[in-house]
Design a protein around this motif. Sequence first.
Motif, PDB file in Angstrom:
ATOM      1  N   ARG A 156       0.831  -1.199   0.000  1.00 47.46           N
ATOM      2  CA  ARG A 156       0.000   0.000   0.000  1.00 47.46           C
ATOM      3  C   ARG A 156       0.873   1.261   0.000  1.00 47.46           C
ATOM      4  O   ARG A 156       0.452   2.311  -0.494  1.00 47.46           O
ATOM      5  N   ARG A 196      -4.080   5.462 -13.833  1.00 46.23           N
ATOM      6  CA  ARG A 196      -4.954   5.426 -12.651  1.00 46.23           C
ATOM      7  C   ARG A 196      -5.046   6.796 -11.984  1.00 46.23           C
ATOM      8  O   ARG A 196      -6.126   7.192 -11.517  1.00 46.23           O
ATOM      9  N   HIS A 200      -8.419   8.969 -11.587  1.00 48.75           N
ATOM     10  CA  HIS A 200      -8.809   9.405 -10.244  1.00 48.75           C
ATOM     11  C   HIS A 200      -8.991  10.919 -10.175  1.00 48.75           C
ATOM     12  O   HIS A 200      -9.892  11.408  -9.477  1.00 48.75           O
ATOM     13  N   ALA A 353      -6.766   5.542   2.390  1.00 52.14           N
ATOM     14  CA  ALA A 353      -8.205   5.282   2.357  1.00 52.14           C
ATOM     15  C   ALA A 353      -8.482   3.781   2.298  1.00 52.14           C
ATOM     16  O   ALA A 353      -7.707   3.007   1.722  1.00 52.14           O
ATOM     17  N   ASP A 354      -9.591   3.368   2.880  1.00 53.60           N
ATOM     18  CA  ASP A 354      -9.894   1.939   3.000  1.00 53.60           C
ATOM     19  C   ASP A 354     -10.057   1.245   1.659  1.00 53.60           C
ATOM     20  O   ASP A 354      -9.781   0.051   1.531  1.00 53.60           O
ATOM     21  N   ASP A 355     -10.506   1.982   0.630  1.00 56.32           N
ATOM     22  CA  ASP A 355     -10.880   1.312  -0.617  1.00 56.32           C
ATOM     23  C   ASP A 355      -9.716   1.065  -1.575  1.00 56.32           C
ATOM     24  O   ASP A 355      -9.897   0.468  -2.632  1.00 56.32           O
ATOM     25  N   ASP A 356      -8.482   1.500  -1.240  1.00 52.62           N
ATOM     26  CA  ASP A 356      -7.322   1.267  -2.111  1.00 52.62           C
ATOM     27  C   ASP A 356      -7.680   1.612  -3.546  1.00 52.62           C
ATOM     28  O   ASP A 356      -7.543   0.809  -4.475  1.00 52.62           O
ATOM     29  N   VAL A 357      -8.106   2.855  -3.752  1.00 51.39           N
ATOM     30  CA  VAL A 357      -8.684   3.273  -5.033  1.00 51.39           C
ATOM     31  C   VAL A 357      -7.694   3.148  -6.193  1.00 51.39           C
ATOM     32  O   VAL A 357      -8.099   2.958  -7.342  1.00 51.39           O
ATOM     33  N   GLY A 359      -5.476   0.726  -6.452  1.00 54.04           N
ATOM     34  CA  GLY A 359      -5.140  -0.680  -6.653  1.00 54.04           C
ATOM     35  C   GLY A 359      -3.697  -1.022  -6.342  1.00 54.04           C
ATOM     36  O   GLY A 359      -3.084  -1.877  -7.004  1.00 54.04           O
ATOM     37  N   GLU A 361      -2.309  -2.504  -3.625  1.00 55.82           N
ATOM     38  CA  GLU A 361      -2.015  -3.775  -2.958  1.00 55.82           C
ATOM     39  C   GLU A 361      -1.845  -4.922  -3.944  1.00 55.82           C
ATOM     40  O   GLU A 361      -1.138  -5.891  -3.662  1.00 55.82           O
TER      41      GLU A 361
END
Length: 394
Positions: A156, A196, A200, A353-357, A359, A361
Motif C-alpha cells: 500500500r 490510474r 482518479h 483510504a480503505d478502498d485502495d482506489v 489498486g 495492494e
Amino acid sequence: MKAVCWWGMEDVRVAEVPEPTIEHTTDAIVRVTSTAICGSDLHLYGVLAPYLRQGDVLGHEFMGIVEEVGSGVGTLEPGDRVVVPFNISCGRCWMCARGLFAQCETTQNTEQGKGASLFGYTSLYGSVPGGQAEYVRVPHADFGPVEVRHGLPDERYVFLSDILPTAWQAVDHAGVNGNDTLAVLGLGPVGQLAVRSAVHRGVGRVIGVDLVGDRLDLARSSGAEVVDLSGVDDVADALRELTDGRGPDAVIDAVGMEAHGNPISEQAIKAAARMPKAIARAAIEHGGIDRLAALHTAVDAVRRGGTLSVSGVYGGSADPMPMMDLFDKGLTIRMGQCHVRRWTDELLDIVDADDDVLGLESFATHHGALEDAPDLYRTFRDKHDGCLKVVLQP
C-alpha cells in the motif's frame, strides 16, 4: 548484511556488505521490509554501467522500520514505519523551499553537474548505497522519510518512494482536466499509475499506448482506452484519429531512453556502455544519444498548443530533437526527476483510504527474497511471465 549489488553489465548479485551506521546527526538507520525493482534500475543494468563500481548497492524504492536515529532527528523514533523518497533532500535550502526537492542544493552533485543525490544510483548522483538491502542509512531523515501507519500491507505504501509520485507529477505537469484528452505512452509501472492517477483526478479521457497485451488489458481495466502499438502503422496518426484529427491535449512519455523503434541507436548505446569506463563516460557526456522513438512520437501526436509531460528517464547529451515541430506547434514541455516530497502528503490521504482506489495492494506482479533479485531483474527486463512490478522482502 545482504544486499543486491551491481557486479557488471547485466550482472547483479546478492553479496555480504557492512551494515550501515549513523554518520551524521540527521541520519537514520532503516530496516528494510520491502524494496522494489524500478524501471530506472534497468538503466543501471546496462546503459549507465560506466558510472557504477563493482559492489555498489542498488535500489531506490524501499520502506521499513526505523532502527536508530541520529541526535538531530526529532521527527522519528525507533519503531516508526516509514517509506523513503528516492531523492535525498534537506527540506530547508533555496530549492527545497520552492518544492524543487529533486534539485536540493544541500545534496546536489555540483561536481557532476547533476541534481540531488539519489539512493543506489551511480556516481552521477552521489554513490549513496541503495535500498535493495537488509538495512539502509537514510541521510536527512529529519525531513525525507514519510511516516506511515502500521497494519496495512507494505504494497500500500512502498510505491510512494518513487513510481506513484512520479506518475502523479506526470499527470500534474500535463495540466489536463475533465474536458481534456491525455495520452500515456508506455504502460509499464509509471504509465499504469499515470493512467490510474489521471482517472482518479477526473481527466476527461485517457488513452494508453503500448505493445504488450497484458499491459494494454490492465490499462483498459483501469478506465483507459488503448492503442496497441503493434497493430498500427503510425501511433500519432492513430491518436489523431481518436481526437477529431487534432491530437491529445497532452501526452505523457512514460518510456524514456530505452524505447523500442531504433535498433541502430540501441546498438550504439550498448557499444558505448561496454567501453573502458573513462572512454565510455566521455562518449556519454559529450556524444551520448537515447532511443527517442517515444519522445518523437509524443511530439508528433500532441495537439498544437498542447503539453508534453516527460517522466521517462533520458540521459543523452547529443539527442537530435525536432525543434521545428516543437516551435511551430507551440508546445509546452515539462520534465525531470520527481519532487517526491512535494506530493506525498496529498498522496498519503489517498493511499490510506480503505478502498485502495489506486489498486496498489495488487499492483506488484512478482514477489521474492533478496536472493531472487538476479533472476527477477532478468524477468522484469524481458517482461517475462507478465512481469510488471517486482517487490522484494529482505
